[in-house]
Enzyme design. Structure first.
Site, short mmCIF file in Angstrom:
data_model
loop_
_atom_site.label_atom_id
_atom_site.label_comp_id
_atom_site.label_asym_id
_atom_site.label_seq_id
_atom_site.Cartn_x
_atom_site.Cartn_y
_atom_site.Cartn_z
N LYS A 1 52.82 -12.46 62.57
CA LYS A 1 53.54 -11.18 62.73
C LYS A 1 54.27 -10.89 61.44
O LYS A 1 54.92 -11.79 60.89
CB LYS A 1 54.52 -11.33 63.89
CG LYS A 1 55.04 -10.02 64.43
CD LYS A 1 53.99 -9.20 65.13
CE LYS A 1 54.16 -9.17 66.63
NZ LYS A 1 52.99 -8.58 67.30
N THR B 1 50.54 -13.39 68.21
CA THR B 1 51.53 -12.97 67.21
C THR B 1 52.81 -12.53 67.92
O THR B 1 53.90 -12.67 67.39
CB THR B 1 50.99 -11.84 66.31
OG1 THR B 1 50.77 -10.67 67.09
CG2 THR B 1 49.71 -12.24 65.61
N ASP B 2 52.66 -12.03 69.14
CA ASP B 2 53.84 -11.66 69.91
C ASP B 2 54.69 -12.90 70.23
O ASP B 2 55.93 -12.84 70.16
CB ASP B 2 53.41 -10.97 71.22
CG ASP B 2 54.58 -10.29 71.89
OD1 ASP B 2 55.19 -9.41 71.26
OD2 ASP B 2 54.91 -10.69 73.03
N HIS C 1 61.79 2.21 29.87
CA HIS C 1 62.08 2.86 28.58
C HIS C 1 63.09 4.00 28.71
O HIS C 1 63.07 4.75 29.68
CB HIS C 1 60.79 3.42 27.99
CG HIS C 1 59.73 2.37 27.79
ND1 HIS C 1 59.92 1.27 26.99
CD2 HIS C 1 58.48 2.25 28.29
CE1 HIS C 1 58.82 0.52 27.00
NE2 HIS C 1 57.93 1.09 27.79
O1 URC Z 1 60.44 -6.19 23.96
C1 URC Z 1 59.37 -5.56 23.86
N1 URC Z 1 58.19 -6.24 23.93
C2 URC Z 1 56.97 -5.62 23.80
O2 URC Z 1 55.91 -6.28 23.86
C3 URC Z 1 56.99 -4.23 23.60
N2 URC Z 1 56.00 -3.31 23.45
C4 URC Z 1 56.60 -2.11 23.31
O3 URC Z 1 55.99 -1.00 23.17
N3 URC Z 1 57.96 -2.23 23.36
C5 URC Z 1 58.22 -3.55 23.54
N4 URC Z 1 59.39 -4.22 23.67
#
Ligand code: URC
Length: 350
Positions: A62, A107-108, A303
């Site tokens: 479950k 499973t219950d 990013h």
């Molecule tokens: O710390 C990082 N590692 C990477 O391998 C990588 N590649 C990237 O585009 N930026 C970063 N930054």
């Protein structure tokens, strides 16, 4: 089990068995034709599994059994909220091959077992509860060959009101999740894996990424000072399970991740790359926690791009290191699993 996908209904008006294409001695199940699709039939043999095939994995249980346990042995209450999944593998495969359910622990019933054991034994750590479930299923059902239990613990924290810890009020603090998995095969020691998931962190300096491959595919400039943000996941395997304070080790590894990402409050810690930060965490964890044999760390690189404001007269002449564009996807994905060269060396020290 042998299954033959067969287009028996094609061109026959649907639903009729094509004797030539579906060999004698097999049970034929005709599935209803889907709108706009051809009729598909499945032939299932009643014999043992085809000798050309072998099991890679099988099991049933479950998933997502939700449980809140309240400890009320004094005016100070404690809570644990778990999501538990169970999986049993039986010695016999007659359930899969023949549809013979004589050995099947429903499973219950597995779900009921989670609640009954929580009531009887209480709940301390996710790992100890998973270990309890494993040993229960193996002891109670001699025909169970392997048990896998996973537990995700919700991050409830006791409320602090007027500077004092509250007796029975809690606050959900989703800094990260505590997960665990215990896998125990009959006659073997349980393998305990603990995890930490969803820990989102960001620092505004002390991160760089320079001197990487420079060729016709590269557009990214060297970055001597950048924002570093990630959502850390980590999981580590224990080399023992008896007498281990799983909760304490979880907090220790959380602290190591924080220390190696953030560094001291005034100065921080320099990261030349996400890869290097991952490795610093793993090295510290294997050094400081002898009870673990390997650790995986995953750090997506979330990013934050500098917004180009150079075209705007009001601000264009000034460098922009204040306004960034958070980018959800894609993110870099950096992971590593680090293990001890010789796990026995540490075991003998324990
Ligand atoms: O710390 C990082 N590692 C990477 O391998 C990588 N590649 C990237 O585009 N930026 C970063 N930054």
């Amino acid at each position: 089990m042998e299954q033959v996908m067969w287009d028996g209904g094609r061109g026959t008006g649907g639903g009729e068995v094509d004797e030539e294409r579906c060999p004698a001695g097999v049970i034929v199940t005709l599935t209803p034709a889907q709108p706009n699709s051809e009729l598909v039939s499945i032939c299932t043999t009643t014999d043992n599994m085809n000798k050309n095939f072998k099991w890679v994995e099988r099991g049933y249980g479950k998933n997502s059994i939700k449980l809140l346990h309240v400890r009320r042995d004094s005016a100070v209450h404690s809570i644990k909220e778990f999501v538990v999944s169970t999986q049993l593998t039986l010695a016999s495969d007659k359930d899969y091959i023949h549809g013979d359910n004589a050995d099947v622990v429903a499973t219950d019933s597995q779900k009921n077992t989670v609640y009954i054991l929580a009531k009887k034994h209480g709940v301390t750590s996710p790992e100890d509860f998973a270990l309890l479930l494993c040993s229960h299923f193996l002891a109670k059902y001699p025909h169970v060959q392997e048990v896998v239990i996973t537990v995700d613990a919700y991050p409830w924290r006791r409320q602090v009101v007027e500077g004092r810890a509250h007796n029975h009020s809690f606050i959900y603090s989703p800094e990260c999740l505590h997960t665990c998995k215990v896998d125990q095969k009959r006659g073997e020691e349980p393998l305990v894996t603990t995890g930490l998931e969803g820990m989102r962190v960001l620092k505004t300096t002390q991160s760089a990424f320079v001197n990487f491959v420079s060729d016709e595919f590269r557009t990214l400039p060297d970055m001597k000072d950048r924002i570093f943000s990630t959502i850390v996941s980590s999981s580590w395997q224990y080399n023992k399970h008896k007498g281990v304070d799983f909760g304490k080790i979880w907090v220790t590894i959380l602290k190591i991740i924080n220390d190696k990402f953030s560094g001291p409050p005034d100065t921080g810690i320099f990261s030349p790359s996400v890869q290097n930060t991952v490795h610093l965490i793993q090295q510290a964890a294997l050094t400081d926690v002898p009870e673990i044999s390997q650790i995986k760390v995953t750090m997506p690189n979330k990013h934050y791009y500098t917004v180009d404001l150079s075209k705007f007269k009001e601000v264009g002449s000034k460098d922009n290191n204040e306004v960034f564009l958070p980018v959800d996807t894609p993110s870099g994905n950096i992971m590593a699993v680090l293990s001890r060269e010789d796990p026995c060396q540490v075991k003998s020290k324990l």
